[in-house]
Design a protein around this motif. Structure first.
Motif, mmCIF file in Angstrom:
data_model
loop_
_atom_site.group_PDB
_atom_site.id
_atom_site.type_symbol
_atom_site.label_atom_id
_atom_site.label_comp_id
_atom_site.label_asym_id
_atom_site.label_seq_id
_atom_site.Cartn_x
_atom_site.Cartn_y
_atom_site.Cartn_z
ATOM 1 N N THR A 1 -8.555 4.362 -12.573
ATOM 2 C CA THR A 1 -7.436 3.829 -13.332
ATOM 3 C C THR A 1 -6.733 4.902 -14.152
ATOM 4 O OG1 THR A 1 -8.451 1.645 -13.459
ATOM 5 C CG2 THR A 1 -6.784 2.157 -15.129
ATOM 6 N N VAL B 1 -9.756 7.965 -7.473
ATOM 7 C CA VAL B 1 -8.964 6.754 -7.231
ATOM 8 C C VAL B 1 -9.018 5.802 -8.417
ATOM 9 C CG1 VAL B 1 -9.297 6.908 -4.739
ATOM 10 C CG2 VAL B 1 -10.923 5.597 -6.109
ATOM 11 N N ASN C 1 -1.139 8.050 -0.741
ATOM 12 C CA ASN C 1 -1.129 9.060 -1.785
ATOM 13 C C ASN C 1 -1.370 10.465 -1.216
ATOM 14 O OD1 ASN C 1 -1.246 9.020 -4.967
ATOM 15 N ND2 ASN C 1 -2.647 10.601 -4.297
ATOM 16 N N TYR D 1 -5.295 6.128 0.358
ATOM 17 C CA TYR D 1 -4.302 5.062 0.192
ATOM 18 C C TYR D 1 -4.766 4.133 -0.913
ATOM 19 C CZ TYR D 1 -7.588 2.463 3.209
ATOM 20 O OH TYR D 1 -8.713 1.886 3.742
ATOM 21 N N ARG D 2 -3.814 3.432 -1.525
ATOM 22 C CA ARG D 2 -4.145 2.511 -2.614
ATOM 23 C C ARG D 2 -2.997 1.529 -2.810
ATOM 24 N NH1 ARG D 2 -3.787 6.180 -8.060
ATOM 25 N NH2 ARG D 2 -5.425 4.726 -8.669
ATOM 26 N N PRO D 3 -3.235 0.383 -3.460
ATOM 27 C CA PRO D 3 -2.139 -0.527 -3.791
ATOM 28 C C PRO D 3 -1.183 0.127 -4.785
ATOM 29 C CG PRO D 3 -4.283 -1.625 -3.989
ATOM 30 C CD PRO D 3 -4.550 -0.163 -3.857
ATOM 31 N N SER D 4 0.086 -0.286 -4.736
ATOM 32 C CA SER D 4 1.079 0.349 -5.600
ATOM 33 C C SER D 4 1.744 -0.595 -6.593
ATOM 34 C CB SER D 4 2.171 1.009 -4.743
ATOM 35 O OG SER D 4 2.908 0.037 -4.028
ATOM 36 N N LEU E 1 -2.720 4.497 -14.197
ATOM 37 C CA LEU E 1 -2.130 3.203 -13.848
ATOM 38 C C LEU E 1 -1.541 2.493 -15.052
ATOM 39 C CD1 LEU E 1 -4.798 1.823 -11.334
ATOM 40 C CD2 LEU E 1 -2.754 3.180 -10.852
ATOM 41 N N HIS F 1 -2.746 -3.491 -9.402
ATOM 42 C CA HIS F 1 -3.620 -3.823 -8.272
ATOM 43 C C HIS F 1 -4.641 -2.728 -7.987
ATOM 44 C CE1 HIS F 1 -0.898 -7.033 -6.158
ATOM 45 N NE2 HIS F 1 -1.643 -7.547 -7.114
ATOM 46 N N ALA F 2 -4.239 -1.462 -8.144
ATOM 47 C CA ALA F 2 -5.150 -0.368 -7.805
ATOM 48 C C ALA F 2 -6.378 -0.348 -8.701
ATOM 49 C CB ALA F 2 -4.420 0.969 -7.880
ATOM 50 N N LEU G 1 0.848 -1.185 0.000
ATOM 51 C CA LEU G 1 0.000 0.000 0.000
ATOM 52 C C LEU G 1 0.883 1.235 0.000
ATOM 53 C CD1 LEU G 1 -2.797 -0.646 2.675
ATOM 54 C CD2 LEU G 1 -3.130 -0.429 0.211
ATOM 55 N N HIS H 1 -8.408 0.582 -2.160
ATOM 56 C CA HIS H 1 -8.192 1.972 -1.770
ATOM 57 C C HIS H 1 -9.120 2.362 -0.617
ATOM 58 C CE1 HIS H 1 -11.167 2.019 -5.201
ATOM 59 N NE2 HIS H 1 -11.878 2.554 -4.224
#
Length: 553
Positions: A225, A223, A89, A130-133, A506, A137-138, A86, A143
């Protein structure tokens, strides 16, 4: 060592020892302990079932609610079948890129394993997420919202709202992330998204209840793509008050553009005639066909919902082109008179009077490299390394990354590379983003906010400085760059570490549109913990850093 660093280091040690006791080195440094489980679930927000990533079974995940100077301890348990990270952001992670949560600073959390992030919301306020990195995944979720509230002794520059809502908006694909990767790996662009979600829900599924006459703060984050979005509420004005940790000059808007990765706060007063409901409308910008996300804004006691589709969607269209969008962006400015994380006015840092020590010119483009379509920055498409760049730098491991100039190089053939820009601690730097592709880009710098000094069409030249806003430019961490245009930002490099500078689309980041910036004093000595925290005792080791010869020396 000062109290803030002692608090973070000792609190990390307590986590490793299994203690849940709060340790406080300073009465204002509150410690927040959380356990989050990352897992798969099946959701059908647009009527098509697909696998998503949830935090504690929720999409969006739980609110991370902090106050300035709080220390967060977030134990993340990975139950996925893939490594996971995670990232936070917009949070500046002061002097602590060890916990930034991107592949260049952290080893991934392996399946069935856990890792505890420890960081302080030092000297900041605002709305973030917050979000996957890793990978894409995001695009599957994972998120959630972040609030950093003012300390009680510092007033916000508006009347206290009656309540607050977190509003996470974004484009959505019905296809699985693996299918999305397949498109990109085969050199194809992603198709248009299938729809727009509001708080993880499809059209007309999300409800927001207002009491007549009351005022609400809506913290809005894109949040998604890759799609820029227009946000508005039918029949209501939006008073912009904050953008990514900076209080703005207050101005009413009928709608606001929120580009990928951006966050902002608006105040909305329930001052319309009560009726069954109004629509919160989120529509796509700059893509055809136009897509809509719609939520219901209910006036308490007004008697239920409008039937879906009561207002034709074409009547809610934003009709916002690139020129109008840039004009709106130029109206978003800093409130110079109020305090934020500190009581001194935001405008007391007179950035326009500081001499720039260096200009970085970053051109994003596309190229075919090794038979594959890639995205490039100054001709280099970022290739991830098995060893996080932060660990390679810490242990002085050769061959992990290459230092680049931060300027386009003549006669350079597009190539893959793990590029890092060396930057000197406490320099005041201009970064110019030049966009050579026909789609809007957004750029984000971890660890920092920057002053958005100027933007314009065509190629940037030094003469453009005469057009800069050197008085009240917005101070944020994510900025848009329009097609065949440039954006210039000014940044004070006061945060040592290895920091990710990336596209917030992304797909473009997956294809290589990112770079890292190593901010250091340039000496071989161990950094002073007042400038950068030491490697945490729970740091994961991987790649070349996993060697038994290195250990934790």
């Amino acid at each position: 060592m000062d109290a803030e660093h002692l608090a973070v280091i000792l609190a990390t040690t307590l986590v490793l020892l299994g203690s849940s006791k709060h340790y406080t080195a300073d009465a204002e440094n509150r410690h927040v302990f959380l356990d989050w489980e990352v897992s798969y679930a099946v959701r059908s927000p647009l009527g098509v079932a697909r696998r998503v990533i949830t935090i504690d079974g929720r999409l969006p995940g739980p609110l991370l609610n902090l106050t300035t100077n709080d220390v967060a301890h977030i134990n993340v348990v990975n139950t996925l079948d893939e490594p996971f990270l995670l990232t936070w952001n917009g949070l500046q992670m002061r002097r602590n890129s060890w916990n930034d949560g991107v592949a260049g600073t952290n080893c991934a959390i392996s399946p069935t394993e856990n890792w505890t992030y420890v960081f302080q919301a030092k000297d900041e306020v605002g709305s973030f997420f917050y979000r996957p990195s890793l990978g894409l995944h995001a695009a599957a979720g994972g998120h959630g919202p972040i609030r950093v509230n003012n300390r009680p002794v510092i007033a916000v520059p508006f009347a206290q709202p009656d309540s607050e809502f977190d509003v996470l908006i974004g484009d959505w694909y019905n296809m699985d992330v693996k299918e999305m990767r397949g498109y990109l790996d085969r050199g194809r662009d992603l198709p248009s998204p299938d729809g727009i979600l509001i708080n993880g829900l499809g059209p007309y599924a999300a409800d927001f209840t207002f009491q007549p006459g009351r005022t609400y703060r809506l913290r809005v984050s894109n949040v998604g793509t890759r799609t820029s979005l227009s946000f508005r509420i039918q029949g209501h004005k939006l008073l912009l008050v904050e953008a990514e940790g900076t209080y703005t000059r207050q101005k009413h808007y009928a709608s606001l553009d929120v580009h990928p990765g951006q966050s902002l706060s608006v105040l909305v007063t329930a001052d319309q005639l009560p009726k069954p409901s109004y629509y919160m409308v989120v529509s796509s910008l700059f893509v055809e066909p136009e897509l809509f996300g719609v939520a219901n804004v209910l006036y308490a006691g007004s008697g239920g919902l409008q039937p879906p589709g009561a207002a034709p969607l074409e009547d809610l269209s934003s009709h916002n082109g690139y020129n109008r969008s840039m004009e709106q962006a130029r109206t978003v400015r800093m409130n110079l008179t109020c305090g934020a994380a500190r009581p001194n006015p935001q405008g007391s840092f007179r950035y326009g009077r500081i001499n720039m020590s260096r200009t970085l010119l970053l051109r994003n483009d596309e190229a075919e490299i090794g038979g594959r379509r890639r995205c490039t920055v100054n001709g280099v498409s970022f290739a991830g390394a098995a060893t996080p760049l932060k660990l390679a730098d810490h242990f002085d491991l050769a061959g992990v990354f290459a230092v680049v100039s931060g300027r386009p190089e003549r006669r350079r053939q597009p190539s893959l590379g793990t590029a890092v820009i060396d930057a000197r601690y406490r320099d005041f730097v201009q970064i110019v983003f030049e966009n050579r592709v026909p789609s809007l880009q957004t750029w984000h710098l971890d660890g920092y906010n920057f002053f958005v000094a100027g933007m314009g069409w065509g190629k940037w030249s030094p003469d453009a400085r005469s057009t800069y806003n050197l008085v009240d430019a917005i101070y944020r961490s994510t900025v848009q760059v329009y097609p065949s245009a440039w954006t210039a930002v000014l940044v004070s490099l006061d945060n040592e570490g290895m920091w990710n500078l990336r596209s917030q689309s992304l797909d473009r980041r997956y294809l290589g549109q990112e770079i890292y910036m190593r901010v250091s004093q340039g000496s071989s000595e161990v950094p002073d913990p007042r400038d950068e925290l030491p490697m945490p005792p729970n740091a994961l080791l991987c790649g070349k850093a996993k060697s038994s010869k290195i250990g934790r020396a």
